[in-house]
Design a protein around this motif. Sequence first.
Motif, PDB file in Angstrom:
ATOM      1  N   THR A 270      16.259  -2.362  16.100  1.00 48.13           N
ATOM      2  CA  THR A 270      16.610  -1.274  15.178  1.00 48.13           C
ATOM      3  C   THR A 270      15.955  -1.440  13.814  1.00 48.13           C
ATOM      4  O   THR A 270      16.073  -0.554  12.976  1.00 48.13           O
ATOM      5  N   GLN A 271      15.263  -2.570  13.597  1.00 50.05           N
ATOM      6  CA  GLN A 271      14.577  -2.784  12.324  1.00 50.05           C
ATOM      7  C   GLN A 271      13.232  -2.070  12.280  1.00 50.05           C
ATOM      8  O   GLN A 271      12.606  -2.010  11.231  1.00 50.05           O
ATOM      9  N   ILE A 272      12.792  -1.526  13.392  1.00 40.23           N
ATOM     10  CA  ILE A 272      11.495  -0.850  13.457  1.00 40.23           C
ATOM     11  C   ILE A 272      11.690   0.650  13.299  1.00 40.23           C
ATOM     12  O   ILE A 272      12.489   1.253  14.000  1.00 40.23           O
ATOM     13  N   ASP A 273      10.940   1.229  12.373  1.00 38.44           N
ATOM     14  CA  ASP A 273      10.969   2.677  12.149  1.00 38.44           C
ATOM     15  C   ASP A 273       9.856   3.304  12.986  1.00 38.44           C
ATOM     16  O   ASP A 273       8.714   3.403  12.560  1.00 38.44           O
ATOM     17  N   ARG A 274      10.206   3.718  14.206  1.00 41.25           N
ATOM     18  CA  ARG A 274       9.199   4.270  15.127  1.00 41.25           C
ATOM     19  C   ARG A 274       8.795   5.705  14.774  1.00 41.25           C
ATOM     20  O   ARG A 274       7.870   6.243  15.366  1.00 41.25           O
ATOM     21  N   SER A 275       9.466   6.308  13.820  1.00 46.45           N
ATOM     22  CA  SER A 275       9.107   7.669  13.419  1.00 46.45           C
ATOM     23  C   SER A 275       7.872   7.697  12.517  1.00 46.45           C
ATOM     24  O   SER A 275       7.303   8.751  12.283  1.00 46.45           O
ATOM     25  N   ARG A 276       7.449   6.536  12.020  1.00 52.13           N
ATOM     26  CA  ARG A 276       6.287   6.458  11.128  1.00 52.13           C
ATOM     27  C   ARG A 276       5.259   5.491  11.690  1.00 52.13           C
ATOM     28  O   ARG A 276       5.599   4.488  12.302  1.00 52.13           O
ATOM     29  N   THR A 277       4.000   5.806  11.454  1.00 53.02           N
ATOM     30  CA  THR A 277       2.912   4.914  11.827  1.00 53.02           C
ATOM     31  C   THR A 277       2.053   4.684  10.596  1.00 53.02           C
ATOM     32  O   THR A 277       1.663   5.632   9.919  1.00 53.02           O
ATOM     33  N   ILE A 278       1.770   3.415  10.328  1.00 53.02           N
ATOM     34  CA  ILE A 278       0.950   3.027   9.187  1.00 53.02           C
ATOM     35  C   ILE A 278      -0.341   2.422   9.732  1.00 53.02           C
ATOM     36  O   ILE A 278      -0.314   1.597  10.646  1.00 53.02           O
ATOM     37  N   THR A 279      -1.461   2.821   9.170  1.00 42.44           N
ATOM     38  CA  THR A 279      -2.736   2.207   9.505  1.00 42.44           C
ATOM     39  C   THR A 279      -2.965   1.070   8.517  1.00 42.44           C
ATOM     40  O   THR A 279      -2.925   1.279   7.307  1.00 42.44           O
ATOM     41  N   VAL A 280      -3.185  -0.128   9.049  1.00 41.66           N
ATOM     42  CA  VAL A 280      -3.498  -1.280   8.206  1.00 41.66           C
ATOM     43  C   VAL A 280      -4.967  -1.609   8.438  1.00 41.66           C
ATOM     44  O   VAL A 280      -5.379  -1.886   9.563  1.00 41.66           O
ATOM     45  N   GLU A 281      -5.744  -1.533   7.360  1.00 42.95           N
ATOM     46  CA  GLU A 281      -7.171  -1.855   7.422  1.00 42.95           C
ATOM     47  C   GLU A 281      -7.368  -3.267   6.888  1.00 42.95           C
ATOM     48  O   GLU A 281      -6.686  -3.680   5.949  1.00 42.95           O
ATOM     49  N   PHE A 282      -8.308  -3.991   7.480  1.00 47.28           N
ATOM     50  CA  PHE A 282      -8.550  -5.383   7.101  1.00 47.28           C
ATOM     51  C   PHE A 282      -9.956  -5.527   6.546  1.00 47.28           C
ATOM     52  O   PHE A 282     -10.914  -4.981   7.083  1.00 47.28           O
ATOM     53  N   ASP A 283     -10.052  -6.272   5.456  1.00 49.71           N
ATOM     54  CA  ASP A 283     -11.319  -6.461   4.756  1.00 49.71           C
ATOM     55  C   ASP A 283     -11.468  -7.939   4.405  1.00 49.71           C
ATOM     56  O   ASP A 283     -10.466  -8.637   4.233  1.00 49.71           O
ATOM     57  N   ALA A 284     -12.706  -8.403   4.286  1.00 48.15           N
ATOM     58  CA  ALA A 284     -12.958  -9.793   3.924  1.00 48.15           C
ATOM     59  C   ALA A 284     -14.148  -9.879   2.986  1.00 48.15           C
ATOM     60  O   ALA A 284     -15.174  -9.231   3.202  1.00 48.15           O
ATOM     61  N   ASN A 285     -13.977 -10.660   1.930  1.00 50.52           N
ATOM     62  CA  ASN A 285     -15.052 -10.923   0.968  1.00 50.52           C
ATOM     63  C   ASN A 285     -15.244 -12.432   0.888  1.00 50.52           C
ATOM     64  O   ASN A 285     -14.281 -13.160   0.674  1.00 50.52           O
TER      65      ASN A 285
ATOM     66  N   THR B 124      -1.778   4.531   4.776  1.00 53.28           N
ATOM     67  CA  THR B 124      -2.790   3.512   5.036  1.00 53.28           C
ATOM     68  C   THR B 124      -2.659   2.400   4.001  1.00 53.28           C
ATOM     69  O   THR B 124      -2.502   2.673   2.815  1.00 53.28           O
ATOM     70  N   ILE B 125      -2.732   1.157   4.478  1.00 57.42           N
ATOM     71  CA  ILE B 125      -2.738  -0.010   3.602  1.00 57.42           C
ATOM     72  C   ILE B 125      -3.996  -0.798   3.915  1.00 57.42           C
ATOM     73  O   ILE B 125      -4.331  -1.006   5.083  1.00 57.42           O
ATOM     74  N   THR B 126      -4.692  -1.228   2.871  1.00 59.17           N
ATOM     75  CA  THR B 126      -5.849  -2.089   3.055  1.00 59.17           C
ATOM     76  C   THR B 126      -5.485  -3.483   2.583  1.00 59.17           C
ATOM     77  O   THR B 126      -5.069  -3.665   1.433  1.00 59.17           O
ATOM     78  N   LEU B 127      -5.608  -4.457   3.484  1.00 57.27           N
ATOM     79  CA  LEU B 127      -5.401  -5.865   3.158  1.00 57.27           C
ATOM     80  C   LEU B 127      -6.779  -6.496   3.040  1.00 57.27           C
ATOM     81  O   LEU B 127      -7.544  -6.503   3.994  1.00 57.27           O
ATOM     82  N   SER B 128      -7.083  -6.996   1.861  1.00 62.00           N
ATOM     83  CA  SER B 128      -8.391  -7.584   1.607  1.00 62.00           C
ATOM     84  C   SER B 128      -8.220  -9.021   1.156  1.00 62.00           C
ATOM     85  O   SER B 128      -7.368  -9.315   0.318  1.00 62.00           O
ATOM     86  N   TYR B 129      -9.007  -9.910   1.722  1.00 57.66           N
ATOM     87  CA  TYR B 129      -8.987 -11.309   1.312  1.00 57.66           C
ATOM     88  C   TYR B 129     -10.317 -11.669   0.680  1.00 57.66           C
ATOM     89  O   TYR B 129     -11.374 -11.308   1.202  1.00 57.66           O
ATOM     90  N   THR B 130     -10.252 -12.385  -0.424  1.00 58.23           N
ATOM     91  CA  THR B 130     -11.435 -12.998  -1.006  1.00 58.23           C
ATOM     92  C   THR B 130     -11.306 -14.490  -0.734  1.00 58.23           C
ATOM     93  O   THR B 130     -10.321 -15.118  -1.106  1.00 58.23           O
ATOM     94  N   PHE B 131     -12.299 -15.032  -0.047  1.00 56.02           N
ATOM     95  CA  PHE B 131     -12.291 -16.428   0.384  1.00 56.02           C
ATOM     96  C   PHE B 131     -13.315 -17.158  -0.466  1.00 56.02           C
ATOM     97  O   PHE B 131     -14.501 -16.862  -0.419  1.00 56.02           O
TER      98      PHE B 131
END
Length: 186
Positions: free
Chosen positions: A64-79, A169-176
């Motif tokens: 019940t912790q999952i909100d199946r009525s919404r979908t989020i796109t998570v984009e991944f980036d790397a620098n 949409t959420i973009t997760l970007s990492y700088t390494f």
Amino acid sequence: MTRRGEQHRNRKLNAQVLAKLVVVAVLMFGFGYALIPVYRQICELTGINQLTQKDASVAPVDNTQIDRSRTITVEFDANAQGPWRFRPVVASMQVHPGEMAQVTYEVVNTQDRTVSAQAIPSYAPQQAGSHFKKLECFCFQQQTLKPHEAKQMPVVFYVDKSLPKDVKTITLSYTFFEVGGSGKSG
């Protein structure tokens, strides 16, 4: 009683105590060994500590912790700021708020020397950062890579259900980047 008779009696008593101790030790070992199947039987009868359900007719419980009525796109980036190749294995994924997900980043040290590095995350839009919850992440600690070593590094996360509805949409970007100078010689 003579001294010799007393020594004989003491040896006899010591031998009896030793025999009793050996019997007690064997019984204790046997009791401990027998507890495992007894414990399993008690758990099975009472339904305690059951990891799997035996009754296939029982429907799985929905999270019940999952909100199946919404979908989020998570984009991944790397620098990469240093002597390596760094990238996510997938460019994006669809998740429901509250749903646990995992993405893997790959890094390859292209140098002939050992390097230490740290990843710093950033989020877009900025307000998404407080709603993006990482449970496991290579960014929590420095990574040390031997010469030409490749690593697969997981990020286990979920998006909090309190994420504003307008964020799709959420973009997760990492700088390494390298830390600690030039590292150790290979």
